[in-house]
Scaffold this motif. Structure first.
Motif, PDB file in Angstrom:
ATOM      1  N   PHE A  50       0.812  -1.218   0.000  1.00  0.00           N
ATOM      2  CA  PHE A  50       0.000   0.000   0.000  1.00  0.00           C
ATOM      3  C   PHE A  50       0.845   1.267   0.000  1.00  0.00           C
ATOM      4  CE2 PHE A  50       0.408  -0.424   4.673  1.00  0.00           C
ATOM      5  CZ  PHE A  50       0.665   0.891   5.028  1.00  0.00           C
ATOM      6  N   GLU A  51       2.085   1.196   0.499  1.00  0.00           N
ATOM      7  CA  GLU A  51       2.935   2.385   0.491  1.00  0.00           C
ATOM      8  C   GLU A  51       3.263   2.809  -0.944  1.00  0.00           C
ATOM      9  OE1 GLU A  51       2.952   4.054   3.181  1.00  0.00           O
ATOM     10  OE2 GLU A  51       4.756   3.590   4.350  1.00  0.00           O
ATOM     11  N   ALA A  53       1.458   2.055  -3.563  1.00  0.00           N
ATOM     12  CA  ALA A  53       0.203   2.501  -4.167  1.00  0.00           C
ATOM     13  C   ALA A  53      -0.086   3.955  -3.784  1.00  0.00           C
ATOM     14  CB  ALA A  53      -0.944   1.590  -3.727  1.00  0.00           C
ATOM     15  N   ASP A  54       0.126   4.300  -2.511  1.00  0.00           N
ATOM     16  CA  ASP A  54      -0.094   5.677  -2.058  1.00  0.00           C
ATOM     17  C   ASP A  54       0.878   6.632  -2.749  1.00  0.00           C
ATOM     18  OD1 ASP A  54      -2.085   4.804  -0.400  1.00  0.00           O
ATOM     19  OD2 ASP A  54      -0.967   5.045   1.470  1.00  0.00           O
ATOM     20  N   LYS A 162      -2.745  10.505   7.138  1.00  0.00           N
ATOM     21  CA  LYS A 162      -2.273   9.121   7.128  1.00  0.00           C
ATOM     22  C   LYS A 162      -1.377   8.868   8.341  1.00  0.00           C
ATOM     23  CE  LYS A 162       0.460   5.936   4.252  1.00  0.00           C
ATOM     24  NZ  LYS A 162       1.184   5.780   2.971  1.00  0.00           N
ATOM     25  N   TYR A 165       4.031   5.388   9.475  1.00  0.00           N
ATOM     26  CA  TYR A 165       4.203   3.949   9.274  1.00  0.00           C
ATOM     27  C   TYR A 165       5.678   3.605   9.222  1.00  0.00           C
ATOM     28  CZ  TYR A 165       3.302  -0.744   7.540  1.00  0.00           C
ATOM     29  OH  TYR A 165       3.237  -2.106   7.416  1.00  0.00           O
ATOM     30  N   GLU A 187       3.229  -8.463   6.890  1.00  0.00           N
ATOM     31  CA  GLU A 187       2.454  -7.643   5.952  1.00  0.00           C
ATOM     32  C   GLU A 187       1.056  -8.218   5.737  1.00  0.00           C
ATOM     33  OE1 GLU A 187       2.545  -5.788   1.433  1.00  0.00           O
ATOM     34  OE2 GLU A 187       4.224  -7.000   2.121  1.00  0.00           O
ATOM     35  N   SER A 191      -2.334  -6.279   6.875  1.00  0.00           N
ATOM     36  CA  SER A 191      -3.304  -5.968   5.827  1.00  0.00           C
ATOM     37  C   SER A 191      -4.679  -6.516   6.186  1.00  0.00           C
ATOM     38  CB  SER A 191      -2.843  -6.551   4.485  1.00  0.00           C
ATOM     39  OG  SER A 191      -1.659  -5.928   4.040  1.00  0.00           O
ATOM     40  N   SER A 199      -6.450   0.696  12.676  1.00  0.00           N
ATOM     41  CA  SER A 199      -5.577   1.688  12.058  1.00  0.00           C
ATOM     42  C   SER A 199      -4.515   2.108  13.064  1.00  0.00           C
ATOM     43  CB  SER A 199      -6.366   2.915  11.594  1.00  0.00           C
ATOM     44  OG  SER A 199      -6.979   3.555  12.700  1.00  0.00           O
TER      45      SER A 199
END
Length: 252
Positions: A50-51, A53-54, A162, A165, A187, A191, A199
């Motif tokens: 996801f990092e 993707a962001d 956000k 992380y 991971e 996820s 979160s």
């Protein structure tokens, strides 16, 4: 000094872009104030999917080219052994690769997103950045984490809120060797829990088991999830315990 003044003095800059709020604001300001700016994401087994993707989404929003560099940090014995100063060796390897790529693209300066709230005395990776000549404009301009978030929100960056992380390697106790399989288990577990509503939490690897750390307001949700854990956790861990001491800060 302001960020605008920094980029006036350094009009061509490559941003080490993680996809988080700090580097997103830095990239946004570089795009706005510098003559030339580019973003570089270094992909390793330490970053969850996801990092990236962001990072890609934010780079598209800012209309900045994103270069993804692959680095096999686990091939480095001084990183895979996971010593107390692992972060130094890791950052040294990643930023050596990044600065070389940026120089080849015509960028003489590499920037990272460390801010004024980061404690340099507790971050061996910062020593590696200093040795390589990497600059940290947010830190140099005295911008704290709360100020960075406020500025990112004002700039319309979706990642302004956000949670911070830390890389997946921080889930493994120092001295315990790092493996691609172990990091992948963490991971997958994080996820799965994120998809169920958690979160700003950490799933710490403890041999074949794991320790879940959550913020106080999510303790009850965490207990409910662990009472009937998702299949991913059942498959990857012999047991998952909830840390009785909650995570107090979203920035650690």
């Amino acid at each position: 000094m302001t960020l605008s003044e920094f980029f006036s003095a350094h009009p061509a800059a490559a941003v080490a872009f993680s996809g988080g709020v700090d580097s997103a604001l830095l990239l946004s300001e570089a795009r706005r104030c510098a003559r030339r700016a580019a973003a570089y994401f270094v992909r390793t087994p330490f970053q969850p999917a996801f990092e990236l993707a962001d990072a890609r989404a934010t780079a598209r929003l800012l209309e900045v080219e994103l270069t993804v560099l692959e680095v096999d940090v686990l091939s480095l014995p001084e990183v895979a052994a996971n010593p107390a100063d692992r972060c130094y060796h890791c950052k040294r390897a990643l930023f050596t690769r990044l600065t070389a790529a940026a120089a080849a693209d015509g960028f003489p300066l590499v920037l990272d997103g460390s801010n004024a709230s980061d404690d340099a005395s507790d971050r061996p990776g910062m020593r590696a950045l200093a040795e390589l000549g990497v600059r940290s404009p947010l830190r140099e301009c005295g911008l704290t984490k709360s100020q960075v978030r406020a500025m990112a929100r004002q700039a319309g960056l979706p990642v302004w809120d956000k949670p911070s992380y830390a890389c997946l390697a921080t889930r493994v106790p120092a001295g315990t060797p790092l493996t691609a399989a172990g990091l992948a288990r963490v991971e997958r577990g994080e996820s799965a829990l994120m998809a169920l509503g958690l979160s700003d939490f950490r799933l710490r690897l403890r041999g074949n088991e794991a320790l879940l750390q959550v913020r106080p307001e999510q303790t009850e949700l965490a207990r409910a999830l662990l009472a009937r854990p998702p299949e991913t956790l059942v498959r990857d861990f012999a047991a998952v315990a909830l840390d009785p001491v909650p995570r107090e800060s979203r920035e650690s």
